[in-house]
Design an enzyme around this catalytic site. Structure first.
Site: not given
Ligand SMILES: NC(=O)c1ccc[n+]([C@@H]2O[C@H](COP(=O)([O-])OP(=O)(O)OC[C@H]3O[C@@H](n4cnc5c(N)ncnc54)[C@H](O)[C@@H]3O)[C@@H](O)[C@H]2O)c1
Length: 245
Positions: A38, A57, A149, A153
């Site tokens: 992360d 990153d 976004y 995706k």
């Molecule tokens: N939450 C939703 O409604 C939802 C819906 C569809 C898809 N998603 C996808 O699910 C995945 C996880 O999302 P989440 O909801 O758990 O979000 P979240 O923000 O809780 O977790 C995302 C994690 O990714 C890490 N991160 C972000 N940018 C980064 C980078 N450049 N390098 C390394 N780590 C990085 C963050 O620090 C965080 O710990 C994402 O790809 C998101 O697009 C989420």
């Protein structure tokens, strides 16, 4: 508990919280040894005998090389890659800057590409493997204010299919999961209460609620497991019926 992932080595990105954290812990509890990465230092809280952590990153090539390298050096191989880390941006198209585009694309699309490339290199040198990329319903259906976004995706969904076609014969499967709205902290810094804002979208899901991180972790675990051996190149909706409407 059946140890589905006994002797399997997994790399999970974005593992500090949300869907990534649930996924790393689910794979670990079912026998996998996990590299959890992360950009946030909070990922180190996951450290355990069978979980090694790394900060970086995902948009940087060096992070992908270091992460896959860590799996191979520490555990001997890489069998499962879960490209979960991602960022969102909710804004009208006309208010999106070039910097916004580069920002989101570099994390979501380039980061996923880099980790897939490094993982496939390691998997080809090993016993093959499985990739699960986290896309979104917006890879499939359009929602207002998601242009950049959604483009990122969509790129992930299509990248996944090409990997499936290119490396299927060499023992590598690649699928993407498309979550509906999931109650996490992803909107932190964008709205005052991310979880409450996301939870308010319950009625858009025929099932009557939004998802929880574990709902998605279970689908990822299935796609990473031999139970899905005949699946590759799929975009699997995990959305409480959102896209069935
Ligand atoms: N939450 C939703 O409604 C939802 C819906 C569809 C898809 N998603 C996808 O699910 C995945 C996880 O999302 P989440 O909801 O758990 O979000 P979240 O923000 O809780 O977790 C995302 C994690 O990714 C890490 N991160 C972000 N940018 C980064 C980078 N450049 N390098 C390394 N780590 C990085 C963050 O620090 C965080 O710990 C994402 O790809 C998101 O697009 C989420």
């Amino acid at each position: 508990m059946i140890k589905t992932f006994q002797n399997q080595i997994a790399l999970v990105t974005g593992a500090a919280r949300g869907i990534g954290r649930a996924t790393a812990l689910t794979l670990q509890s079912r026998g996998a040894r996990v590299v959890a990465t992360d950009v946030s230092e909070a990922v180190h809280e996951l450290q355990a005998e069978d979980i090694v952590t790394l900060t970086g990153d995902i948009a940087e090539e060096a992070t992908a090389i270091r992460s896959v390298g860590l799996a191979v050096e520490r555990f001997g191989a890489l069998d499962i890659l879960v490209n979960n880390a991602g960022r969102t941006m909710n804004r009208a198209l006309i208010d999106m800057s070039v910097a916004d585009w580069d920002d989101i694309m570099s994390v979501n699309a380039r980061g996923t590409f880099l980790h897939c490339r490094e993982a496939v290199r390691a998997m080809l040198a090993g016993q093959g493997g499985v990739i699960v990329n986290v896309a979104s319903i917006v890879a499939q259906v359009a929602m207002k204010d998601t242009s950049v976004y959604a483009a990122s995706k969509g790129a992930i969904a299509q990248l996944t299919k090409v990997i499936a076609v290119e490396y299927g014969a060499q023992g590598i499967r690649a699928n993407a999961v498309a979550p509906g709205v999931v109650e996490t902290d992803i909107l932190e810094g964008i709205v005052s209460d991310s979880r409450a804002t996301l939870a308010s979208h319950a009625s858009a899901h025929p099932i009557g609620r939004v998802g929880q991180p574990q709902d998605i972790a279970e689908v990822i675990a299935f796609l990473a497991s031999p139970a899905s051996a005949f699946m590759t190149g799929s975009l699997v909706m995990a959305d409480g019926g959102f896209t069935a409407l």
